[in-house]
Design a protein around this motif. Sequence first.
Motif, short mmCIF file in Angstrom:
data_model
loop_
_atom_site.label_atom_id
_atom_site.label_comp_id
_atom_site.label_asym_id
_atom_site.label_seq_id
_atom_site.Cartn_x
_atom_site.Cartn_y
_atom_site.Cartn_z
N ILE A 54 35.36 33.93 35.63
CA ILE A 54 36.68 33.33 35.52
C ILE A 54 36.84 32.25 36.58
CG2 ILE A 54 37.88 34.88 37.11
CD1 ILE A 54 40.24 34.88 35.11
N ALA A 55 37.61 31.24 36.24
CA ALA A 55 37.91 30.17 37.21
C ALA A 55 38.94 30.68 38.21
CB ALA A 55 38.45 28.95 36.47
N VAL A 56 38.68 30.41 39.48
CA VAL A 56 39.64 30.75 40.54
C VAL A 56 39.92 29.48 41.33
CG1 VAL A 56 40.07 32.21 42.57
CG2 VAL A 56 38.70 33.11 40.65
N PRO A 57 41.21 29.10 41.49
CA PRO A 57 42.40 29.83 41.07
C PRO A 57 42.76 29.61 39.61
CG PRO A 57 43.03 27.81 42.23
CD PRO A 57 41.54 27.88 42.29
N SER A 58 43.41 30.62 39.03
CA SER A 58 43.93 30.52 37.67
C SER A 58 44.74 31.76 37.34
CB SER A 58 42.79 30.38 36.65
OG SER A 58 42.08 31.61 36.52
N CYS A 59 45.53 31.70 36.27
CA CYS A 59 46.13 32.90 35.68
C CYS A 59 45.20 33.34 34.56
CB CYS A 59 47.52 32.59 35.12
SG CYS A 59 48.72 32.10 36.38
N TRP A 60 44.87 34.64 34.52
CA TRP A 60 43.82 35.05 33.58
C TRP A 60 44.22 34.90 32.11
CZ3 TRP A 60 44.58 39.78 36.89
CH2 TRP A 60 45.49 40.70 36.35
N GLU A 61 45.51 34.93 31.80
CA GLU A 61 45.93 34.73 30.41
C GLU A 61 45.52 33.35 29.90
OE1 GLU A 61 48.64 37.64 32.37
OE2 GLU A 61 47.89 35.63 32.85
N LEU A 62 45.62 32.36 30.78
CA LEU A 62 45.27 30.99 30.40
C LEU A 62 43.77 30.78 30.30
CD1 LEU A 62 47.88 29.06 32.59
CD2 LEU A 62 48.08 29.81 30.21
N GLN A 63 43.00 31.77 30.75
CA GLN A 63 41.55 31.72 30.63
C GLN A 63 41.04 32.61 29.49
OE1 GLN A 63 39.88 29.53 32.70
NE2 GLN A 63 41.97 29.04 33.34
#
Length: 221
Positions: A54-63
């Motif tokens: 997963i990309a960090v930073p991010s909100c996981w819903e958007l990933q």
Amino acid sequence: MKKYCLATLGLFITLTSFAQSTIIKYLSGTDKDHTVQWDFFCTDGRLSGKWTKIAVPSCWELQGFGAYNYGGDKNKAHETGMYKHEFAVGAWTGKRIFIVFEGSMTDTKVTINGKSAGPIHQGSFYRFKYDITDLVKFNAQNLLEVTVDKMSANAGVNDAERNYSDFWVFGGIYRPVYLEVVPETYIDHTAVNAKADGSFQLDVYAKNLKDGDIIEGQCKN
């Protein structure tokens, strides 16, 4: 702690006992357009049940992970996100090493090399950090593990941030994460009480001051 009351427009504070600057080492990216891939596992919803990236930073819903909920939804998803990331620590003996999270939604547990970095942080919208000096291995790779619960175990946090809100309820490490490396004697933070007449009271919170150490301020109009 030292307190000052000064009539000025600008101020620069430093400790004259050392000339070493703070080192900032990013473990994540710096914003949504500049991210770093971490290992990630989502416990429920979309793309759950397996380790991936997963990309960090991010909100996981958007990933593509977990489930979407709005603040007014009565039944919300309670998925948990588990992160892993390896990072290098240099020859920083004699310094204090902090790991800083600018924001994480919401309850956040942090371990370094399998050991707890401190109490679980609750609350999504403000910065928090841990002193990990005694947990890291110098001149070696270190393992960071972060567990993030989308809903808080604290009902007050949920009422303030998760429930009754007029926005989407997201989960994840959505702001940058970095190491902050400071000398053994350092200024932890400052607080300013500014007044309408141009004066202000400045609180300087220094750590590990020794005899002969001086806190010096420079004022500029």
